[in-house]
Design a protein around this motif. Sequence first.
Motif, PDB file in Angstrom:
ATOM      1  N   ALA A 278      58.612  34.140  -6.600  1.00  0.00           N
ATOM      2  CA  ALA A 278      58.920  33.935  -8.012  1.00  0.00           C
ATOM      3  C   ALA A 278      58.775  35.262  -8.745  1.00  0.00           C
TER       4      ALA A 278
ATOM      5  N   PRO B  29      62.832  31.580  -8.551  1.00  0.00           N
ATOM      6  CA  PRO B  29      62.866  31.407  -9.999  1.00  0.00           C
ATOM      7  C   PRO B  29      62.418  32.673 -10.718  1.00  0.00           C
TER       8      PRO B  29
ATOM      9  N   VAL C 271      61.008  33.931 -14.636  1.00  0.00           N
ATOM     10  CA  VAL C 271      60.505  33.477 -15.932  1.00  0.00           C
ATOM     11  C   VAL C 271      60.449  34.654 -16.889  1.00  0.00           C
TER      12      VAL C 271
ATOM     13  N   ALA D  50      53.850  33.740 -16.820  1.00  0.00           N
ATOM     14  CA  ALA D  50      54.897  33.155 -15.976  1.00  0.00           C
ATOM     15  C   ALA D  50      54.319  32.096 -15.045  1.00  0.00           C
TER      16      ALA D  50
ATOM     17  N   ARG E  29      53.638  28.839 -16.852  1.00  0.00           N
ATOM     18  CA  ARG E  29      54.844  28.051 -17.126  1.00  0.00           C
ATOM     19  C   ARG E  29      55.363  27.363 -15.874  1.00  0.00           C
ATOM     20  N   LEU E  30      55.363  28.075 -14.773  1.00  0.00           N
ATOM     21  CA  LEU E  30      55.819  27.467 -13.531  1.00  0.00           C
ATOM     22  C   LEU E  30      54.891  26.342 -13.091  1.00  0.00           C
TER      23      LEU E  30
ATOM     24  N   GLU F  80      65.642  26.059 -16.448  1.00  0.00           N
ATOM     25  CA  GLU F  80      64.924  26.995 -17.310  1.00  0.00           C
ATOM     26  C   GLU F  80      64.649  28.318 -16.616  1.00  0.00           C
ATOM     27  N   HIS F  81      64.424  28.273 -15.331  1.00  0.00           N
ATOM     28  CA  HIS F  81      63.996  29.464 -14.599  1.00  0.00           C
ATOM     29  C   HIS F  81      65.064  29.997 -13.657  1.00  0.00           C
TER      30      HIS F  81
ATOM     31  N   LEU G  10      68.410  34.675 -17.207  1.00  0.00           N
ATOM     32  CA  LEU G  10      67.419  35.582 -17.787  1.00  0.00           C
ATOM     33  C   LEU G  10      68.112  36.636 -18.643  1.00  0.00           C
TER      34      LEU G  10
END
Length: 271
Positions: free
Chosen positions: A86, A116, A118, A225, A228-229, A244-245, A250
């Motif tokens: 991530a 992902p 973020v 980050a 949030r994940l 979202e991710h 981005l």
Amino acid sequence: MKLLALSTSTPRGSVALFDARALDAHAEATAPRGGALDPAAAPGEPGARLLAATTYADLHGHAERVFGAVDEVLAAAGLTAGAIGALGCDVGPGSFTGVRVAVAAAKGIALALDAPAVGVTSLEAMAAAAFAEGAASPGDLLVPLIDAKKGEVFLAAFDAPAAPPAAPPRHLPRDAASDAIAALAGGRRIVVVGAVAEEIEALRPLAARGAALDFPDAIWIGRAAIDRLRAAATRGERQRAAAEHDPALLEPLYVRAPDAKPAELGYTPPR
């Protein structure tokens, strides 16, 4: 899961690498053919562990230096790029060119690894550090500032950790910042962070200093980050988390429009 965090929005670039086993649940939640998420998995996992971090000072050299910094933290942790599961990225505001470097790098790595990504704002990272390090307390008005050049600053206001901003990111003339902050405070204690605050006489007495308070740091980008994940994994919001991710989505947060603009149709440059 290993999370790589990048910050290049200011003169100080930074990269951090974390081990966050709780994010393995998020990987299952967002994988195209992943299994069912166990909502109980994330809360029981230990907190994220910082494996390695590095910083450098070079406002105009981020593009040349950020991947070297990535290699440095991977080597320090004894890992290869394939271990990254991530990404966390400082999306600004800050230096237009600098912000684009981290966003492009994070996008490229995340897309290559199907991971992902973020986005975390530079000002949010500074606020998180200030609350965590005791420079501000819940109920204070905490205002991170970044030099926006042209006699301006970028700022936002926060009154609690891990909460949306009380006032979203904006840009203001330096000589208007103090009055604007006082108006937002409504009598609350004001704390400002950011190296540029020392250059504004009216804000200097309100300033708290520290490495992660003067400029955004990848360590705090990464922690935000991960939070949030982990929250997405705990909620079990598989499709929403994936959307979202998605690294393809981005984007930089410039706040102020760039000076360079596309030429108008029919424009002929002077000779």
